[in-house]
Design a protein around this motif. Structure first.
Motif, PDB file in Angstrom:
ATOM      1  N   LYS A  57       0.864  -2.096   2.668  1.00  0.00           N
ATOM      2  CA  LYS A  57       0.176  -1.889   1.395  1.00  0.00           C
ATOM      3  C   LYS A  57       0.802  -0.642   0.783  1.00  0.00           C
ATOM      4  O   LYS A  57       0.761   0.436   1.382  1.00  0.00           O
ATOM      5  CB  LYS A  57      -1.320  -1.687   1.618  1.00  0.00           C
ATOM      6  CG  LYS A  57      -2.114  -1.504   0.339  1.00  0.00           C
ATOM      7  CD  LYS A  57      -3.604  -1.368   0.653  1.00  0.00           C
ATOM      8  CE  LYS A  57      -4.438  -1.233  -0.595  1.00  0.00           C
ATOM      9  NZ  LYS A  57      -5.875  -1.127  -0.276  1.00  0.00           N
ATOM     10  N   ARG A  58       1.429  -0.794  -0.395  1.00  0.00           N
ATOM     11  CA  ARG A  58       2.148   0.314  -1.016  1.00  0.00           C
ATOM     12  C   ARG A  58       1.527   0.678  -2.352  1.00  0.00           C
ATOM     13  O   ARG A  58       0.945  -0.168  -3.024  1.00  0.00           O
ATOM     14  CB  ARG A  58       3.615  -0.053  -1.259  1.00  0.00           C
ATOM     15  CG  ARG A  58       4.321  -0.575  -0.036  1.00  0.00           C
ATOM     16  CD  ARG A  58       5.759  -0.894  -0.284  1.00  0.00           C
ATOM     17  NE  ARG A  58       5.928  -1.809  -1.404  1.00  0.00           N
ATOM     18  CZ  ARG A  58       7.103  -2.267  -1.821  1.00  0.00           C
ATOM     19  NH1 ARG A  58       8.218  -1.887  -1.236  1.00  0.00           N
ATOM     20  NH2 ARG A  58       7.177  -3.099  -2.842  1.00  0.00           N
ATOM     21  N   GLN A  59       1.670   1.942  -2.708  1.00  0.00           N
ATOM     22  CA  GLN A  59       1.163   2.410  -3.995  1.00  0.00           C
ATOM     23  C   GLN A  59       2.266   3.186  -4.708  1.00  0.00           C
ATOM     24  O   GLN A  59       2.958   4.000  -4.100  1.00  0.00           O
ATOM     25  CB  GLN A  59      -0.059   3.306  -3.805  1.00  0.00           C
ATOM     26  CG  GLN A  59      -0.703   3.705  -5.111  1.00  0.00           C
ATOM     27  CD  GLN A  59      -2.092   4.283  -4.903  1.00  0.00           C
ATOM     28  OE1 GLN A  59      -2.358   4.961  -3.929  1.00  0.00           O
ATOM     29  NE2 GLN A  59      -2.978   3.992  -5.828  1.00  0.00           N
ATOM     30  N   ASN A  60       2.411   2.898  -6.011  1.00  0.00           N
ATOM     31  CA  ASN A  60       3.345   3.662  -6.828  1.00  0.00           C
ATOM     32  C   ASN A  60       2.783   5.062  -7.024  1.00  0.00           C
ATOM     33  O   ASN A  60       1.611   5.228  -7.345  1.00  0.00           O
ATOM     34  CB  ASN A  60       3.556   3.008  -8.195  1.00  0.00           C
ATOM     35  CG  ASN A  60       4.430   1.790  -8.113  1.00  0.00           C
ATOM     36  OD1 ASN A  60       5.407   1.776  -7.380  1.00  0.00           O
ATOM     37  ND2 ASN A  60       4.087   0.761  -8.869  1.00  0.00           N
ATOM     38  N   ILE A  61       3.625   6.050  -6.814  1.00  0.00           N
ATOM     39  CA  ILE A  61       3.246   7.447  -6.993  1.00  0.00           C
ATOM     40  C   ILE A  61       4.235   8.062  -7.981  1.00  0.00           C
ATOM     41  O   ILE A  61       5.442   7.984  -7.790  1.00  0.00           O
ATOM     42  CB  ILE A  61       3.295   8.236  -5.667  1.00  0.00           C
ATOM     43  CG1 ILE A  61       2.428   7.579  -4.598  1.00  0.00           C
ATOM     44  CG2 ILE A  61       2.917   9.688  -5.897  1.00  0.00           C
ATOM     45  CD1 ILE A  61       0.945   7.649  -4.830  1.00  0.00           C
ATOM     46  N   SER A  62       3.714   8.670  -9.030  1.00  0.00           N
ATOM     47  CA  SER A  62       4.546   9.362 -10.015  1.00  0.00           C
ATOM     48  C   SER A  62       4.216  10.846  -9.967  1.00  0.00           C
ATOM     49  O   SER A  62       3.095  11.239  -9.664  1.00  0.00           O
ATOM     50  CB  SER A  62       4.271   8.839 -11.430  1.00  0.00           C
ATOM     51  OG  SER A  62       4.571   7.476 -11.512  1.00  0.00           O
ATOM     52  N   THR A  63       5.204  11.652 -10.263  1.00  0.00           N
ATOM     53  CA  THR A  63       4.978  13.088 -10.345  1.00  0.00           C
ATOM     54  C   THR A  63       4.880  13.467 -11.810  1.00  0.00           C
ATOM     55  O   THR A  63       5.752  13.116 -12.609  1.00  0.00           O
ATOM     56  CB  THR A  63       6.117  13.869  -9.663  1.00  0.00           C
ATOM     57  OG1 THR A  63       6.190  13.446  -8.306  1.00  0.00           O
ATOM     58  CG2 THR A  63       5.858  15.359  -9.701  1.00  0.00           C
ATOM     59  N   TYR A  64       3.826  14.135 -12.150  1.00  0.00           N
ATOM     60  CA  TYR A  64       3.561  14.571 -13.519  1.00  0.00           C
ATOM     61  C   TYR A  64       3.710  16.082 -13.562  1.00  0.00           C
ATOM     62  O   TYR A  64       3.087  16.799 -12.784  1.00  0.00           O
ATOM     63  CB  TYR A  64       2.152  14.139 -13.932  1.00  0.00           C
ATOM     64  CG  TYR A  64       1.638  14.781 -15.186  1.00  0.00           C
ATOM     65  CD1 TYR A  64       2.185  14.467 -16.422  1.00  0.00           C
ATOM     66  CD2 TYR A  64       0.608  15.706 -15.137  1.00  0.00           C
ATOM     67  CE1 TYR A  64       1.711  15.064 -17.583  1.00  0.00           C
ATOM     68  CE2 TYR A  64       0.121  16.299 -16.278  1.00  0.00           C
ATOM     69  CZ  TYR A  64       0.681  15.972 -17.501  1.00  0.00           C
ATOM     70  OH  TYR A  64       0.222  16.561 -18.642  1.00  0.00           O
TER      71      TYR A  64
END
Length: 74
Positions: free
Chosen positions: A22-29
């Motif tokens: 189970k993967r989740q997209n992670i963005s850096t803001y």
């Protein structure tokens, strides 16, 4: 970037087991001021070999997209 947030095993009707990620997209803001923040995005499911899965609403049954085979969490 995709991050694995859960790993579990599923089984098909023939008893074959599959490792599911189970993967989740992670963005850096990066705000104008302050430290960078990690922002969680969409979730997807793949087999450990990279084949994509469609999940049921309760995330206990999955369909392997490439083969249309049904697998279940146990």
């Amino acid at each position: 970037m995709k991050e694995v947030i859960e790993r579990f095993t599923c089984r098909d009707d023939d008893g074959q087991t599959y490792d599911v990620l189970k993967r989740q997209n992670i963005s850096t803001y990066q705000p104008i001021s302050g430290p960078p923040r990690r922002v969680k995005g969409t979730i997807d499911f793949v087999l450990s070999n990279g084949m994509h899965l469609n999940a049921s609403d309760d995330e206990t049954e999955f369909t392997i997209v490439q083969t249309d085979k049904k697998i279940r969490k146990y």
